[in-house]
Design a protein around this motif. Structure first.
Motif, PDB file in Angstrom:
ATOM      1  N   PHE A 274      -9.423   1.629 -21.232  1.00 47.07           N
ATOM      2  CA  PHE A 274      -8.745   1.209 -22.460  1.00 47.07           C
ATOM      3  C   PHE A 274      -8.177  -0.210 -22.378  1.00 47.07           C
ATOM      4  O   PHE A 274      -7.806  -0.773 -23.405  1.00 47.07           O
ATOM      5  CB  PHE A 274      -7.619   2.198 -22.787  1.00 47.07           C
ATOM      6  N   TYR A 275      -8.067  -0.755 -21.187  1.00 48.45           N
ATOM      7  CA  TYR A 275      -7.467  -2.082 -21.024  1.00 48.45           C
ATOM      8  C   TYR A 275      -8.339  -2.989 -20.158  1.00 48.45           C
ATOM      9  O   TYR A 275      -8.994  -2.518 -19.223  1.00 48.45           O
ATOM     10  CB  TYR A 275      -6.099  -1.993 -20.327  1.00 48.45           C
ATOM     11  N   LYS A 276      -8.297  -4.272 -20.469  1.00 51.96           N
ATOM     12  CA  LYS A 276      -8.757  -5.298 -19.535  1.00 51.96           C
ATOM     13  C   LYS A 276      -7.494  -5.808 -18.847  1.00 51.96           C
ATOM     14  O   LYS A 276      -6.753  -6.613 -19.425  1.00 51.96           O
ATOM     15  CB  LYS A 276      -9.481  -6.421 -20.266  1.00 51.96           C
ATOM     16  N   THR A 277      -7.252  -5.317 -17.649  1.00 52.82           N
ATOM     17  CA  THR A 277      -5.954  -5.494 -17.000  1.00 52.82           C
ATOM     18  C   THR A 277      -5.550  -6.949 -16.879  1.00 52.82           C
ATOM     19  O   THR A 277      -4.402  -7.317 -17.178  1.00 52.82           O
ATOM     20  CB  THR A 277      -5.961  -4.826 -15.612  1.00 52.82           C
ATOM     21  N   ASP A 278      -6.470  -7.826 -16.438  1.00 54.85           N
ATOM     22  CA  ASP A 278      -6.095  -9.226 -16.241  1.00 54.85           C
ATOM     23  C   ASP A 278      -5.732  -9.911 -17.555  1.00 54.85           C
ATOM     24  O   ASP A 278      -4.909 -10.837 -17.580  1.00 54.85           O
ATOM     25  CB  ASP A 278      -7.209  -9.992 -15.522  1.00 54.85           C
ATOM     26  N   GLU A 279      -6.306  -9.443 -18.670  1.00 58.28           N
ATOM     27  CA  GLU A 279      -5.990 -10.045 -19.967  1.00 58.28           C
ATOM     28  C   GLU A 279      -4.655  -9.544 -20.503  1.00 58.28           C
ATOM     29  O   GLU A 279      -3.844 -10.320 -21.009  1.00 58.28           O
ATOM     30  CB  GLU A 279      -7.101  -9.732 -20.978  1.00 58.28           C
ATOM     31  N   ILE A 280      -4.423  -8.246 -20.375  1.00 55.06           N
ATOM     32  CA  ILE A 280      -3.186  -7.685 -20.935  1.00 55.06           C
ATOM     33  C   ILE A 280      -1.958  -8.140 -20.149  1.00 55.06           C
ATOM     34  O   ILE A 280      -0.849  -8.208 -20.684  1.00 55.06           O
ATOM     35  CB  ILE A 280      -3.268  -6.146 -21.019  1.00 55.06           C
ATOM     36  N   LEU A 281      -2.157  -8.499 -18.870  1.00 52.90           N
ATOM     37  CA  LEU A 281      -1.036  -8.972 -18.056  1.00 52.90           C
ATOM     38  C   LEU A 281      -0.378 -10.218 -18.641  1.00 52.90           C
ATOM     39  O   LEU A 281       0.806 -10.456 -18.440  1.00 52.90           O
ATOM     40  CB  LEU A 281      -1.499  -9.254 -16.621  1.00 52.90           C
ATOM     41  N   THR A 282      -1.149 -11.030 -19.348  1.00 52.21           N
ATOM     42  CA  THR A 282      -0.593 -12.267 -19.908  1.00 52.21           C
ATOM     43  C   THR A 282      -0.133 -12.108 -21.356  1.00 52.21           C
ATOM     44  O   THR A 282       0.439 -13.033 -21.928  1.00 52.21           O
ATOM     45  CB  THR A 282      -1.637 -13.401 -19.839  1.00 52.21           C
ATOM     46  N   SER A 283      -0.375 -10.934 -21.965  1.00 49.90           N
ATOM     47  CA  SER A 283      -0.045 -10.751 -23.380  1.00 49.90           C
ATOM     48  C   SER A 283       1.085  -9.753 -23.607  1.00 49.90           C
ATOM     49  O   SER A 283       1.472  -9.517 -24.750  1.00 49.90           O
ATOM     50  CB  SER A 283      -1.288 -10.289 -24.146  1.00 49.90           C
ATOM     51  N   LEU A 284       1.608  -9.168 -22.539  1.00 53.75           N
ATOM     52  CA  LEU A 284       2.717  -8.213 -22.692  1.00 53.75           C
ATOM     53  C   LEU A 284       3.958  -8.917 -23.223  1.00 53.75           C
ATOM     54  O   LEU A 284       4.259 -10.062 -22.838  1.00 53.75           O
ATOM     55  CB  LEU A 284       3.038  -7.561 -21.344  1.00 53.75           C
ATOM     56  N   GLY A 285       4.704  -8.248 -24.093  1.00 53.45           N
ATOM     57  CA  GLY A 285       5.941  -8.812 -24.621  1.00 53.45           C
ATOM     58  C   GLY A 285       7.131  -8.500 -23.724  1.00 53.45           C
ATOM     59  O   GLY A 285       7.016  -7.768 -22.731  1.00 53.45           O
ATOM     60  N   ILE A 286       8.292  -9.041 -24.093  1.00 50.83           N
ATOM     61  CA  ILE A 286       9.518  -8.763 -23.339  1.00 50.83           C
ATOM     62  C   ILE A 286       9.846  -7.270 -23.469  1.00 50.83           C
ATOM     63  O   ILE A 286       9.816  -6.709 -24.565  1.00 50.83           O
ATOM     64  CB  ILE A 286      10.685  -9.611 -23.857  1.00 50.83           C
TER      65      ILE A 286
ATOM     66  N   ALA B  57       0.816  -1.220   0.000  1.00 50.27           N
ATOM     67  CA  ALA B  57       0.000   0.000   0.000  1.00 50.27           C
ATOM     68  C   ALA B  57       0.846   1.266   0.000  1.00 50.27           C
ATOM     69  O   ALA B  57       0.344   2.347  -0.323  1.00 50.27           O
ATOM     70  CB  ALA B  57      -0.923   0.000   1.220  1.00 50.27           C
ATOM     71  N   GLN B  58       2.145   1.150   0.357  1.00 51.72           N
ATOM     72  CA  GLN B  58       3.034   2.317   0.420  1.00 51.72           C
ATOM     73  C   GLN B  58       3.769   2.574  -0.895  1.00 51.72           C
ATOM     74  O   GLN B  58       4.506   3.548  -1.001  1.00 51.72           O
ATOM     75  CB  GLN B  58       4.084   2.119   1.532  1.00 51.72           C
ATOM     76  N   LEU B  59       3.566   1.711  -1.882  1.00 50.50           N
ATOM     77  CA  LEU B  59       4.371   1.780  -3.102  1.00 50.50           C
ATOM     78  C   LEU B  59       3.656   2.588  -4.174  1.00 50.50           C
ATOM     79  O   LEU B  59       2.614   2.179  -4.702  1.00 50.50           O
ATOM     80  CB  LEU B  59       4.678   0.362  -3.605  1.00 50.50           C
ATOM     81  N   GLY B  60       4.232   3.746  -4.528  1.00 49.61           N
ATOM     82  CA  GLY B  60       3.582   4.662  -5.460  1.00 49.61           C
ATOM     83  C   GLY B  60       3.766   4.286  -6.915  1.00 49.61           C
ATOM     84  O   GLY B  60       2.835   4.370  -7.708  1.00 49.61           O
ATOM     85  N   LEU B  61       4.977   3.889  -7.301  1.00 44.80           N
ATOM     86  CA  LEU B  61       5.249   3.521  -8.691  1.00 44.80           C
ATOM     87  C   LEU B  61       5.110   2.010  -8.837  1.00 44.80           C
ATOM     88  O   LEU B  61       5.675   1.245  -8.051  1.00 44.80           O
ATOM     89  CB  LEU B  61       6.658   3.967  -9.086  1.00 44.80           C
ATOM     90  N   LYS B  62       4.364   1.588  -9.854  1.00 50.76           N
ATOM     91  CA  LYS B  62       4.220   0.145 -10.108  1.00 50.76           C
ATOM     92  C   LYS B  62       4.512  -0.126 -11.573  1.00 50.76           C
ATOM     93  O   LYS B  62       3.884   0.463 -12.462  1.00 50.76           O
ATOM     94  CB  LYS B  62       2.820  -0.342  -9.734  1.00 50.76           C
ATOM     95  N   ILE B  63       5.484  -0.996 -11.803  1.00 54.22           N
ATOM     96  CA  ILE B  63       5.820  -1.446 -13.149  1.00 54.22           C
ATOM     97  C   ILE B  63       5.605  -2.948 -13.184  1.00 54.22           C
ATOM     98  O   ILE B  63       6.350  -3.699 -12.550  1.00 54.22           O
ATOM     99  CB  ILE B  63       7.264  -1.079 -13.523  1.00 54.22           C
ATOM    100  N   GLN B  64       4.576  -3.374 -13.886  1.00 57.15           N
ATOM    101  CA  GLN B  64       4.199  -4.789 -13.889  1.00 57.15           C
ATOM    102  C   GLN B  64       4.465  -5.401 -15.258  1.00 57.15           C
ATOM    103  O   GLN B  64       3.773  -5.143 -16.228  1.00 57.15           O
ATOM    104  CB  GLN B  64       2.711  -4.930 -13.544  1.00 57.15           C
ATOM    105  N   HIS B  65       5.504  -6.240 -15.317  1.00 56.70           N
ATOM    106  CA  HIS B  65       5.778  -7.000 -16.539  1.00 56.70           C
ATOM    107  C   HIS B  65       4.813  -8.184 -16.636  1.00 56.70           C
ATOM    108  O   HIS B  65       4.003  -8.413 -15.733  1.00 56.70           O
ATOM    109  CB  HIS B  65       7.228  -7.477 -16.529  1.00 56.70           C
ATOM    110  N   ALA B  66       4.931  -8.937 -17.691  1.00 60.30           N
ATOM    111  CA  ALA B  66       3.978 -10.017 -17.965  1.00 60.30           C
ATOM    112  C   ALA B  66       3.989 -11.086 -16.883  1.00 60.30           C
ATOM    113  O   ALA B  66       5.024 -11.369 -16.268  1.00 60.30           O
ATOM    114  CB  ALA B  66       4.295 -10.648 -19.321  1.00 60.30           C
ATOM    115  N   LEU B  67       2.826 -11.678 -16.674  1.00 61.92           N
ATOM    116  CA  LEU B  67       2.681 -12.846 -15.807  1.00 61.92           C
ATOM    117  C   LEU B  67       2.229 -14.021 -16.667  1.00 61.92           C
ATOM    118  O   LEU B  67       1.579 -13.841 -17.699  1.00 61.92           O
ATOM    119  CB  LEU B  67       1.666 -12.571 -14.692  1.00 61.92           C
ATOM    120  N   ARG B  68       2.552 -15.216 -16.227  1.00 62.43           N
ATOM    121  CA  ARG B  68       2.203 -16.422 -16.975  1.00 62.43           C
ATOM    122  C   ARG B  68       1.098 -17.185 -16.248  1.00 62.43           C
ATOM    123  O   ARG B  68       1.151 -17.350 -15.030  1.00 62.43           O
ATOM    124  CB  ARG B  68       3.428 -17.327 -17.153  1.00 62.43           C
ATOM    125  N   ALA B  69       0.112 -17.675 -17.008  1.00 61.07           N
ATOM    126  CA  ALA B  69      -1.026 -18.395 -16.418  1.00 61.07           C
ATOM    127  C   ALA B  69      -0.997 -19.851 -16.869  1.00 61.07           C
ATOM    128  O   ALA B  69      -1.572 -20.216 -17.904  1.00 61.07           O
ATOM    129  CB  ALA B  69      -2.332 -17.731 -16.833  1.00 61.07           C
TER     130      ALA B  69
END
Length: 506
Positions: free
Chosen positions: A370-382, A337-349
């Protein structure tokens, strides 16, 4: 207005700041990077901490490298905890390669190569600036954690620290605390029981064995003096670049408690020593903690509360902390909850649990039209990530899928020769190469025991002298009885010497 135009306006307004900022990359919509929608982070907010997460191989390391380079360019020093040994290349210039220049053209960010000032730090056998800390600086809670003690054993460690504090005995290295443990179970047992209560010898024996195990793992090189001065983390080179201090931990990956507990000790030291800075235009120091879950694994409730308190308050000292891990769920909610900046790379399901974790991760990010967050999390590239930061008013910026810029420095590790060159030029390597051994608990207790034995011997001599005077004045009266006593005792004396003779022959 088209959807793309609306999105560009949305991102441009959300990531426009009054003060200086770092450009992280260009926003992506529908798989297309947009050159006119740059994603940034305001320098003023970098002490609000952050999270860099994602599966293995998604680009977390390069993201940390980019952030470190940008911070250094603004004269902000960095401390980077390098467990896998991936970051040392930041000391050398990168290369202009087609895939890099192509990426930068897509996001409309000029690319050029550069190197950055680096110090290589170590708490083990590796070459570099040797970082040491004293047992006293660790304190009872962290020292108990590094030994993996239970509540009862931790209580005994607290008594030991209290006893040494009360008697002004510095605990500097492992031989100090081993000596104290031996003392409180032998010569000083009565003293300890009178002042602090009874301590089980079985408990002290277990603690002593665990200290010896720690010693055999090389911790005796780490505990001692001279202690590392945190001011040496905050240096600027002659070109105005902040030093990037890389704590190399590749040879102690199998001892996670040692380096994770050390990191907590260092955070506590920074918090205690640095003055209040208030709301700065840019941070004084930024710390990246790789494999952050190791800090929180098996942490007691007391320790978790201490970590959460430090994270909350250390930002007022001008220090930003960035946790790097595979999944945000590795970080306790109070810290997250204290973390202001979040950079989330891809996750694998791959499993149902993975999908559940992705859903929980998505819930930690701002809602987006503009995004469906749970879907884009698995489709991000390197080299792509979902990003949200705080604006200068402390409000989260719009969520942006981002094509991140490439590092300007080498995206590979240094050779051993290059590492040696850096260490040879380093003033800090020379400064911390000397091992000090000033008077501490070990020497003080040895003196105390020697004084007690000497005083005890003098008392015994006086008692024996008085006894002999009494015997001489009464000799005539006891001759008959003495003859009988000598005859009776002869058998015992011969038996005693016989045993001693056997012992010496063995």
């Amino acid at each position: 207005m088209t959807r793309h135009d609306s999105f560009i306006k949305h991102i441009s307004e959300g990531y426009t700041f009054k003060g200086e900022s770092i450009i992280l990359g260009g926003a992506i919509l529908d798989g297309i990077p947009l050159p006119d929608a740059h994603v940034k982070v305001a320098l003023k907010t970098l002490n609000r901490h952050g999270l860099i997460a994602g599966a293995t191989g998604t680009g977390k390391t390069k993201t940390i490298q980019v952030l470190s380079e940008q911070l250094s360019s603004f004269g902000i020093p960095v401390l980077m905890m390098d467990i896998k040994g991936d970051f040392s290349g930041i000391a050398k210039e990168g290369e202009q390669k087609p895939f890099i220049t192509d990426r930068h053209e897509k996001i409309n960010i000029p690319y050029f190569v550069s190197s950055f000032p680096v110090e290589l730090l170590t708490i083990s056998d590796q070459n570099g600036v040797r970082m040491r800390a004293t047992i006293s600086e660790f304190g009872p809670v962290l020292f108990s954690r590094i030994l993996n003690l239970n509540d009862t054993q931790s209580g005994v460690i607290s008594v030991i620290f209290k006893y040494c504090d009360d008697n002004k005995m510095p605990l500097l290295d492992l031989k100090d605390i081993k000596k104290v443990i031996n003392y409180i179970t032998e010569e000083g047992k009565k003293e300890i029981e009178e002042q602090y209560g009874k301590i089980s010898t079985a408990t002290t024996g277990t603690i002593l064995r665990k200290i010896i195990e720690l010693e055999q793992q090389g911790a005796d090189q780490f505990f001692g003096e001279m202690s590392f001065d945190i001011d040496d983390l905050m240096r600027i080179d002659s070109d105005g670049k902040g030093y990037i201090n890389i704590l190399r931990l590749t040879d102690i990956q199998d001892k996670p408690k040692l380096f994770s507990t050390f990191m907590l000790s260092l955070l506590a030291e920074i918090y205690q020593q640095m003055p209040e800075k208030g709301d700065l235009e840019q941070p004084e120091l930024v710390i990246f903690i790789d494999e952050a879950h190791l800090i929180f694994n098996e942490a007691s409730k007391v320790l978790l509360e201490q970590i959460e308190t430090i994270v909350k308050l250390i930002r007022s000292k001008g220090v930003g902390i960035y946790f790097i891990t595979q999944n945000p769920m590795d970080i306790p909610s109070g810290v997250l909850a204290q973390l202001g900046l979040k950079i989330q790379h891809a996750l694998r399901a791959f499993t149902a649990n993975d999908r559940k974790a992705i859903k929980q991760t998505a819930d930690n990010y701002p809602l987006s039209d503009f995004y469906k967050t749970d879907e884009i999390l698995t489709s991000l590239g390197i080299g792509e990530a979902l990003v949200t930061v705080l604006n200068e008013k402390g409000i989260p910026t719009p969520l942006a899928a981002t094509m991140l810029r490439a590092p300007m420095s080498r995206m590979d590790i240094l050779t051993e020769t290059e590492i040696q060159e850096i260490n040879t030029k380093s003033k800090l390597v020379k400064k911390y190469s000397e091992l000090l051994d000033r008077e501490s608990a070990y020497e003080m207790l040895n003196k105390k025991i020697a004084n007690v034995e000497e005083n005890s011997g003098q008392t015994e001599q006086k008692r024996e002298s008085k006894k002999q005077e009494s015997q001489h004045s009464d000799t005539a009266a006891v001759v008959g009885k003495s003859v009988l006593k000598v005859l009776t005792s002869a058998t015992f004396i011969r038996g005693a010497f016989g045993i001693l003779t056997k012992m010496f022959k063995k």
